[in-house]
Design a protein around this motif. Structure first.
Motif, mmCIF file in Angstrom:
data_model
loop_
_atom_site.group_PDB
_atom_site.id
_atom_site.type_symbol
_atom_site.label_atom_id
_atom_site.label_comp_id
_atom_site.label_asym_id
_atom_site.label_seq_id
_atom_site.Cartn_x
_atom_site.Cartn_y
_atom_site.Cartn_z
ATOM 1 N N GLN A 1 0.786 -1.203 0.052
ATOM 2 C CA GLN A 1 0.012 0.035 0.036
ATOM 3 C C GLN A 1 0.725 1.264 0.008
ATOM 4 O OE1 GLN A 1 -3.139 0.251 -0.678
ATOM 5 N NE2 GLN A 1 -3.839 -1.888 -0.370
ATOM 6 N N ASN B 1 0.196 3.580 -2.724
ATOM 7 C CA ASN B 1 -1.294 4.371 -2.213
ATOM 8 C C ASN B 1 -1.229 5.459 -1.326
ATOM 9 O OD1 ASN B 1 -2.815 2.982 -4.278
ATOM 10 N ND2 ASN B 1 -2.838 1.240 -3.098
ATOM 11 N N LYS C 1 0.273 8.547 -3.165
ATOM 12 C CA LYS C 1 -1.092 9.055 -3.837
ATOM 13 C C LYS C 1 -1.972 9.954 -2.758
ATOM 14 C CE LYS C 1 -5.024 7.472 -6.509
ATOM 15 N NZ LYS C 1 -5.828 6.366 -6.739
ATOM 16 N N ILE D 1 -6.950 2.458 3.828
ATOM 17 C CA ILE D 1 -6.423 1.346 2.982
ATOM 18 C C ILE D 1 -5.432 0.504 3.777
ATOM 19 C CG2 ILE D 1 -6.549 2.657 0.882
ATOM 20 C CD1 ILE D 1 -3.633 3.454 1.241
ATOM 21 N N GLY E 1 -18.697 2.940 -5.459
ATOM 22 C CA GLY E 1 -18.586 1.887 -6.418
ATOM 23 C C GLY E 1 -19.817 1.607 -7.426
ATOM 24 N N GLU F 1 -10.324 -3.164 -2.975
ATOM 25 C CA GLU F 1 -9.713 -2.210 -3.987
ATOM 26 C C GLU F 1 -10.360 -0.726 -3.490
ATOM 27 O OE1 GLU F 1 -10.937 -3.965 -7.610
ATOM 28 O OE2 GLU F 1 -9.215 -5.233 -7.789
ATOM 29 N N ALA G 1 -8.375 1.558 -2.443
ATOM 30 C CA ALA G 1 -7.419 2.548 -2.789
ATOM 31 C C ALA G 1 -7.952 3.158 -4.316
ATOM 32 C CB ALA G 1 -6.055 2.006 -2.859
ATOM 33 N N GLU G 2 -8.547 2.325 -5.210
ATOM 34 C CA GLU G 2 -8.995 2.568 -6.407
ATOM 35 C C GLU G 2 -10.069 3.649 -6.533
ATOM 36 O OE1 GLU G 2 -9.734 -0.612 -8.928
ATOM 37 O OE2 GLU G 2 -7.530 -1.336 -8.501
ATOM 38 N N HIS G 3 -10.834 3.671 -5.247
ATOM 39 C CA HIS G 3 -11.990 4.639 -5.294
ATOM 40 C C HIS G 3 -11.696 5.685 -4.187
ATOM 41 C CE1 HIS G 3 -13.763 0.716 -6.221
ATOM 42 N NE2 HIS G 3 -14.706 1.338 -6.872
#
Lengths: 309, 155
Positions: free
Chosen positions: B25, B28, B31, B78, B111, B149, B151-153
């Motif tokens: 992670q 992320n 990010k 996360i 999502g 997932e 982190a993708e959101h």
């Protein structure tokens, strides 16, 4: 009055006592719903904002308001409104709340009614938000079961058949029936099984349920067969739809071994889930079920607007 | 003689050591902190460091910077076991474990593409935290559950 100015967003917001209260009120109003008129909503204006097409829901709400002496404003397609110019739902609600005493909202987006309820000063009644909730459908289903079955709701074996994955009506219905301890059977192809979050909810609550893909396994013991349409529009992949389309169909021949007082329900519209010959049997209750939407919606409107009987 | 371990955790003068990040992670976390290849900050990233408690962990050290509460809250989503060490003049002046909040507002995108929060309505996304480890978030508008997932959101 526990419902006064309350928003009606999801069946999950209700306790069993609250559902009973609505059904009791619907029972009182049913004679008026058939051929009558009351002034409970006299001088009340109800907005019906239908951002996507609906026939039965919109017309039964409209009928409910008019049977109670109220009047309606609104639209049944967003294309002729400012929404087509890009107006947000937020702004639409803020404008209409100053015109109407309550807002009946149908919207294609999940969560639209919840958002509207957070900004509206008048009650919001959710008439369907995408694949989310449709609480008055569940309430009329419960009313139908209570009216048309010879045993109490908690003593019944209810079989729900068809699209259990995408069908919003069945998710809410399962929740409401679980409050009464009703025994449940789920009949669906593997691709359309009841979602795990609902199955887990039932397990946590100790609710008895049975899953199968074979309709014949539940026919004999069922007190209620709740048929649903396998909804083509909910499938991301059309080829997946073709694999399961027409999986279940009730025919008159299949009724030979069922309980004498078993009833068949369907939220409608149907495609080919129920053979037309079934319509004339004593088991068919789906048209009656559709009518019950009027007294149930009259009950909801009169309660949220605190219209004393 | 300098050991390999000492090299990895070499102290910084001022800044933040973000430790016990769930393995994988770290990028992320960068990010979340808005650290890109264009950053002027001195940043150290350690990935898959052996850890007694976690098996493997990531560590991020950012010099001359302390995190704001929203960044810490987002890291908790996360990587809920992360610890934050604030360093001033070589001393650890504050050390705490991130805490998963009870609700998450404006940090995560739902999502469900059909959720009302994914439109141009003037509202912030809002989730209830159903479970802290692993983190499970339920959208307060459409009830969609985010559990993988995450982190993708992140917004």
């Amino acid at each position: 009055m526990i419902f006064e100015r309350k928003h009606i967003i999801s069946t999950k917001d209700f306790s069993r006592d609250e559902i009973d209260l609505i059904l009791d009120r619907a029972e009182e109003l049913e004679p008026v719903a058939r051929k009558g008129h009351l002034d409970l909503l006299k001088n009340k204006i109800i907005a019906t904002l239908f951002f996507e097409p609906s026939t039965r829901t919109r017309l039964s709400f409209d009928t409910a308001v008019k049977r109670l002496g109220g009047s309606t404003i609104g639209f049944d397609t967003a294309t002729s409104t400012s929404i087509a110019k890009g107006e947000t739902l937020f702004d639409t609600i803020k404008i209409i709340e100053s015109y109407a005493d309550a807002i009946i909202l149908r919207h294609p987006r999940e969560g639209a009614a919840r958002m509207a309820s957070e900004i509206s000063s008048v009650p919001i009644i959710n008439a369907g938000d995408g694949a989310g909730h449709h609480p008055t459908q569940t309430l009329l289903d419960m009313y139908t079961i209570r009216k048309e079955c010879t045993k109490g709701i908690g003593d019944l074996n209810v079989a729900i058949v068809g699209d259990l994955r995408y069908g919003r009506t069945v998710h809410s219905l399962v929740y409401a029936l679980s409050l009464y301890g009703t025994k449940l059977s789920f009949v669906a192809p593997d691709q359309l099984k009841m979602p795990s979050n609902i199955i887990n909810y039932l397990k946590r609550g100790g609710i008895e349920f049975f899953e199968t893909s074979d309709l014949n396994k539940v026919l004999e013991d069922a007190d209620v067969i709740y048929m649903t349409r396998i909804q083509k529009e909910r499938f991301p992949d059309p080829s997946e739809y073709l694999k399961v389309a027409g999986s279940y169909r009730i025919t008159t021949d299949m009724l030979a071994g069922v309980k004498d007082d078993m009833i068949i329900m369907h939220p409608l519209p149907r495609v080919d889930e129920i053979e037309p010959g079934v319509d004339s049997t004593k088991h068919a209750k789906y048209f009656q079920q559709s009518f019950y939407g009027v007294p149930v919606r009259m009950a909801v409107l009169s309660l949220v607007l605190n219209a004393e009987m | 003689m300098t050991t390999e371990r000492e090299l990895r955790v070499k102290p910084i003068v001022n800044g933040t050591v973000i430790d016990h990040i769930s393995a994988g992670q770290a990028l992320n976390v960068l990010k979340i902190l808005g650290i890109t290849s264009h950053t002027k900050s001195v940043v150290s990233v350690l990935m898959n460091v052996p850890s007694g408690h976690m098996g493997a962990k990531d560590v991020v050290k950012v010099e001359d910077r302390e995190l704001d509460p929203e960044e810490v809250e987002t890291i908790a989503l996360i990587s809920p076991k992360t610890t934050i060490n604030i360093i001033r003049n070589y001393e650890v002046v504050e050390k705490f474990r991130v805490e998963t909040p009870r609700s998450v507002v404006g940090l995560v995108r739902c999502g469900n593409p059909n959720c009302i929060s994914n439109t141009n309505e003037p509202l912030e996304s809002r989730f209830f935290v159903e479970s802290e480890d692993p983190v499970r978030l339920r959208c307060s508008y459409c009830e969609f559950v985010l559990e993988t997932e995450l982190a993708e959101h992140l917004l």
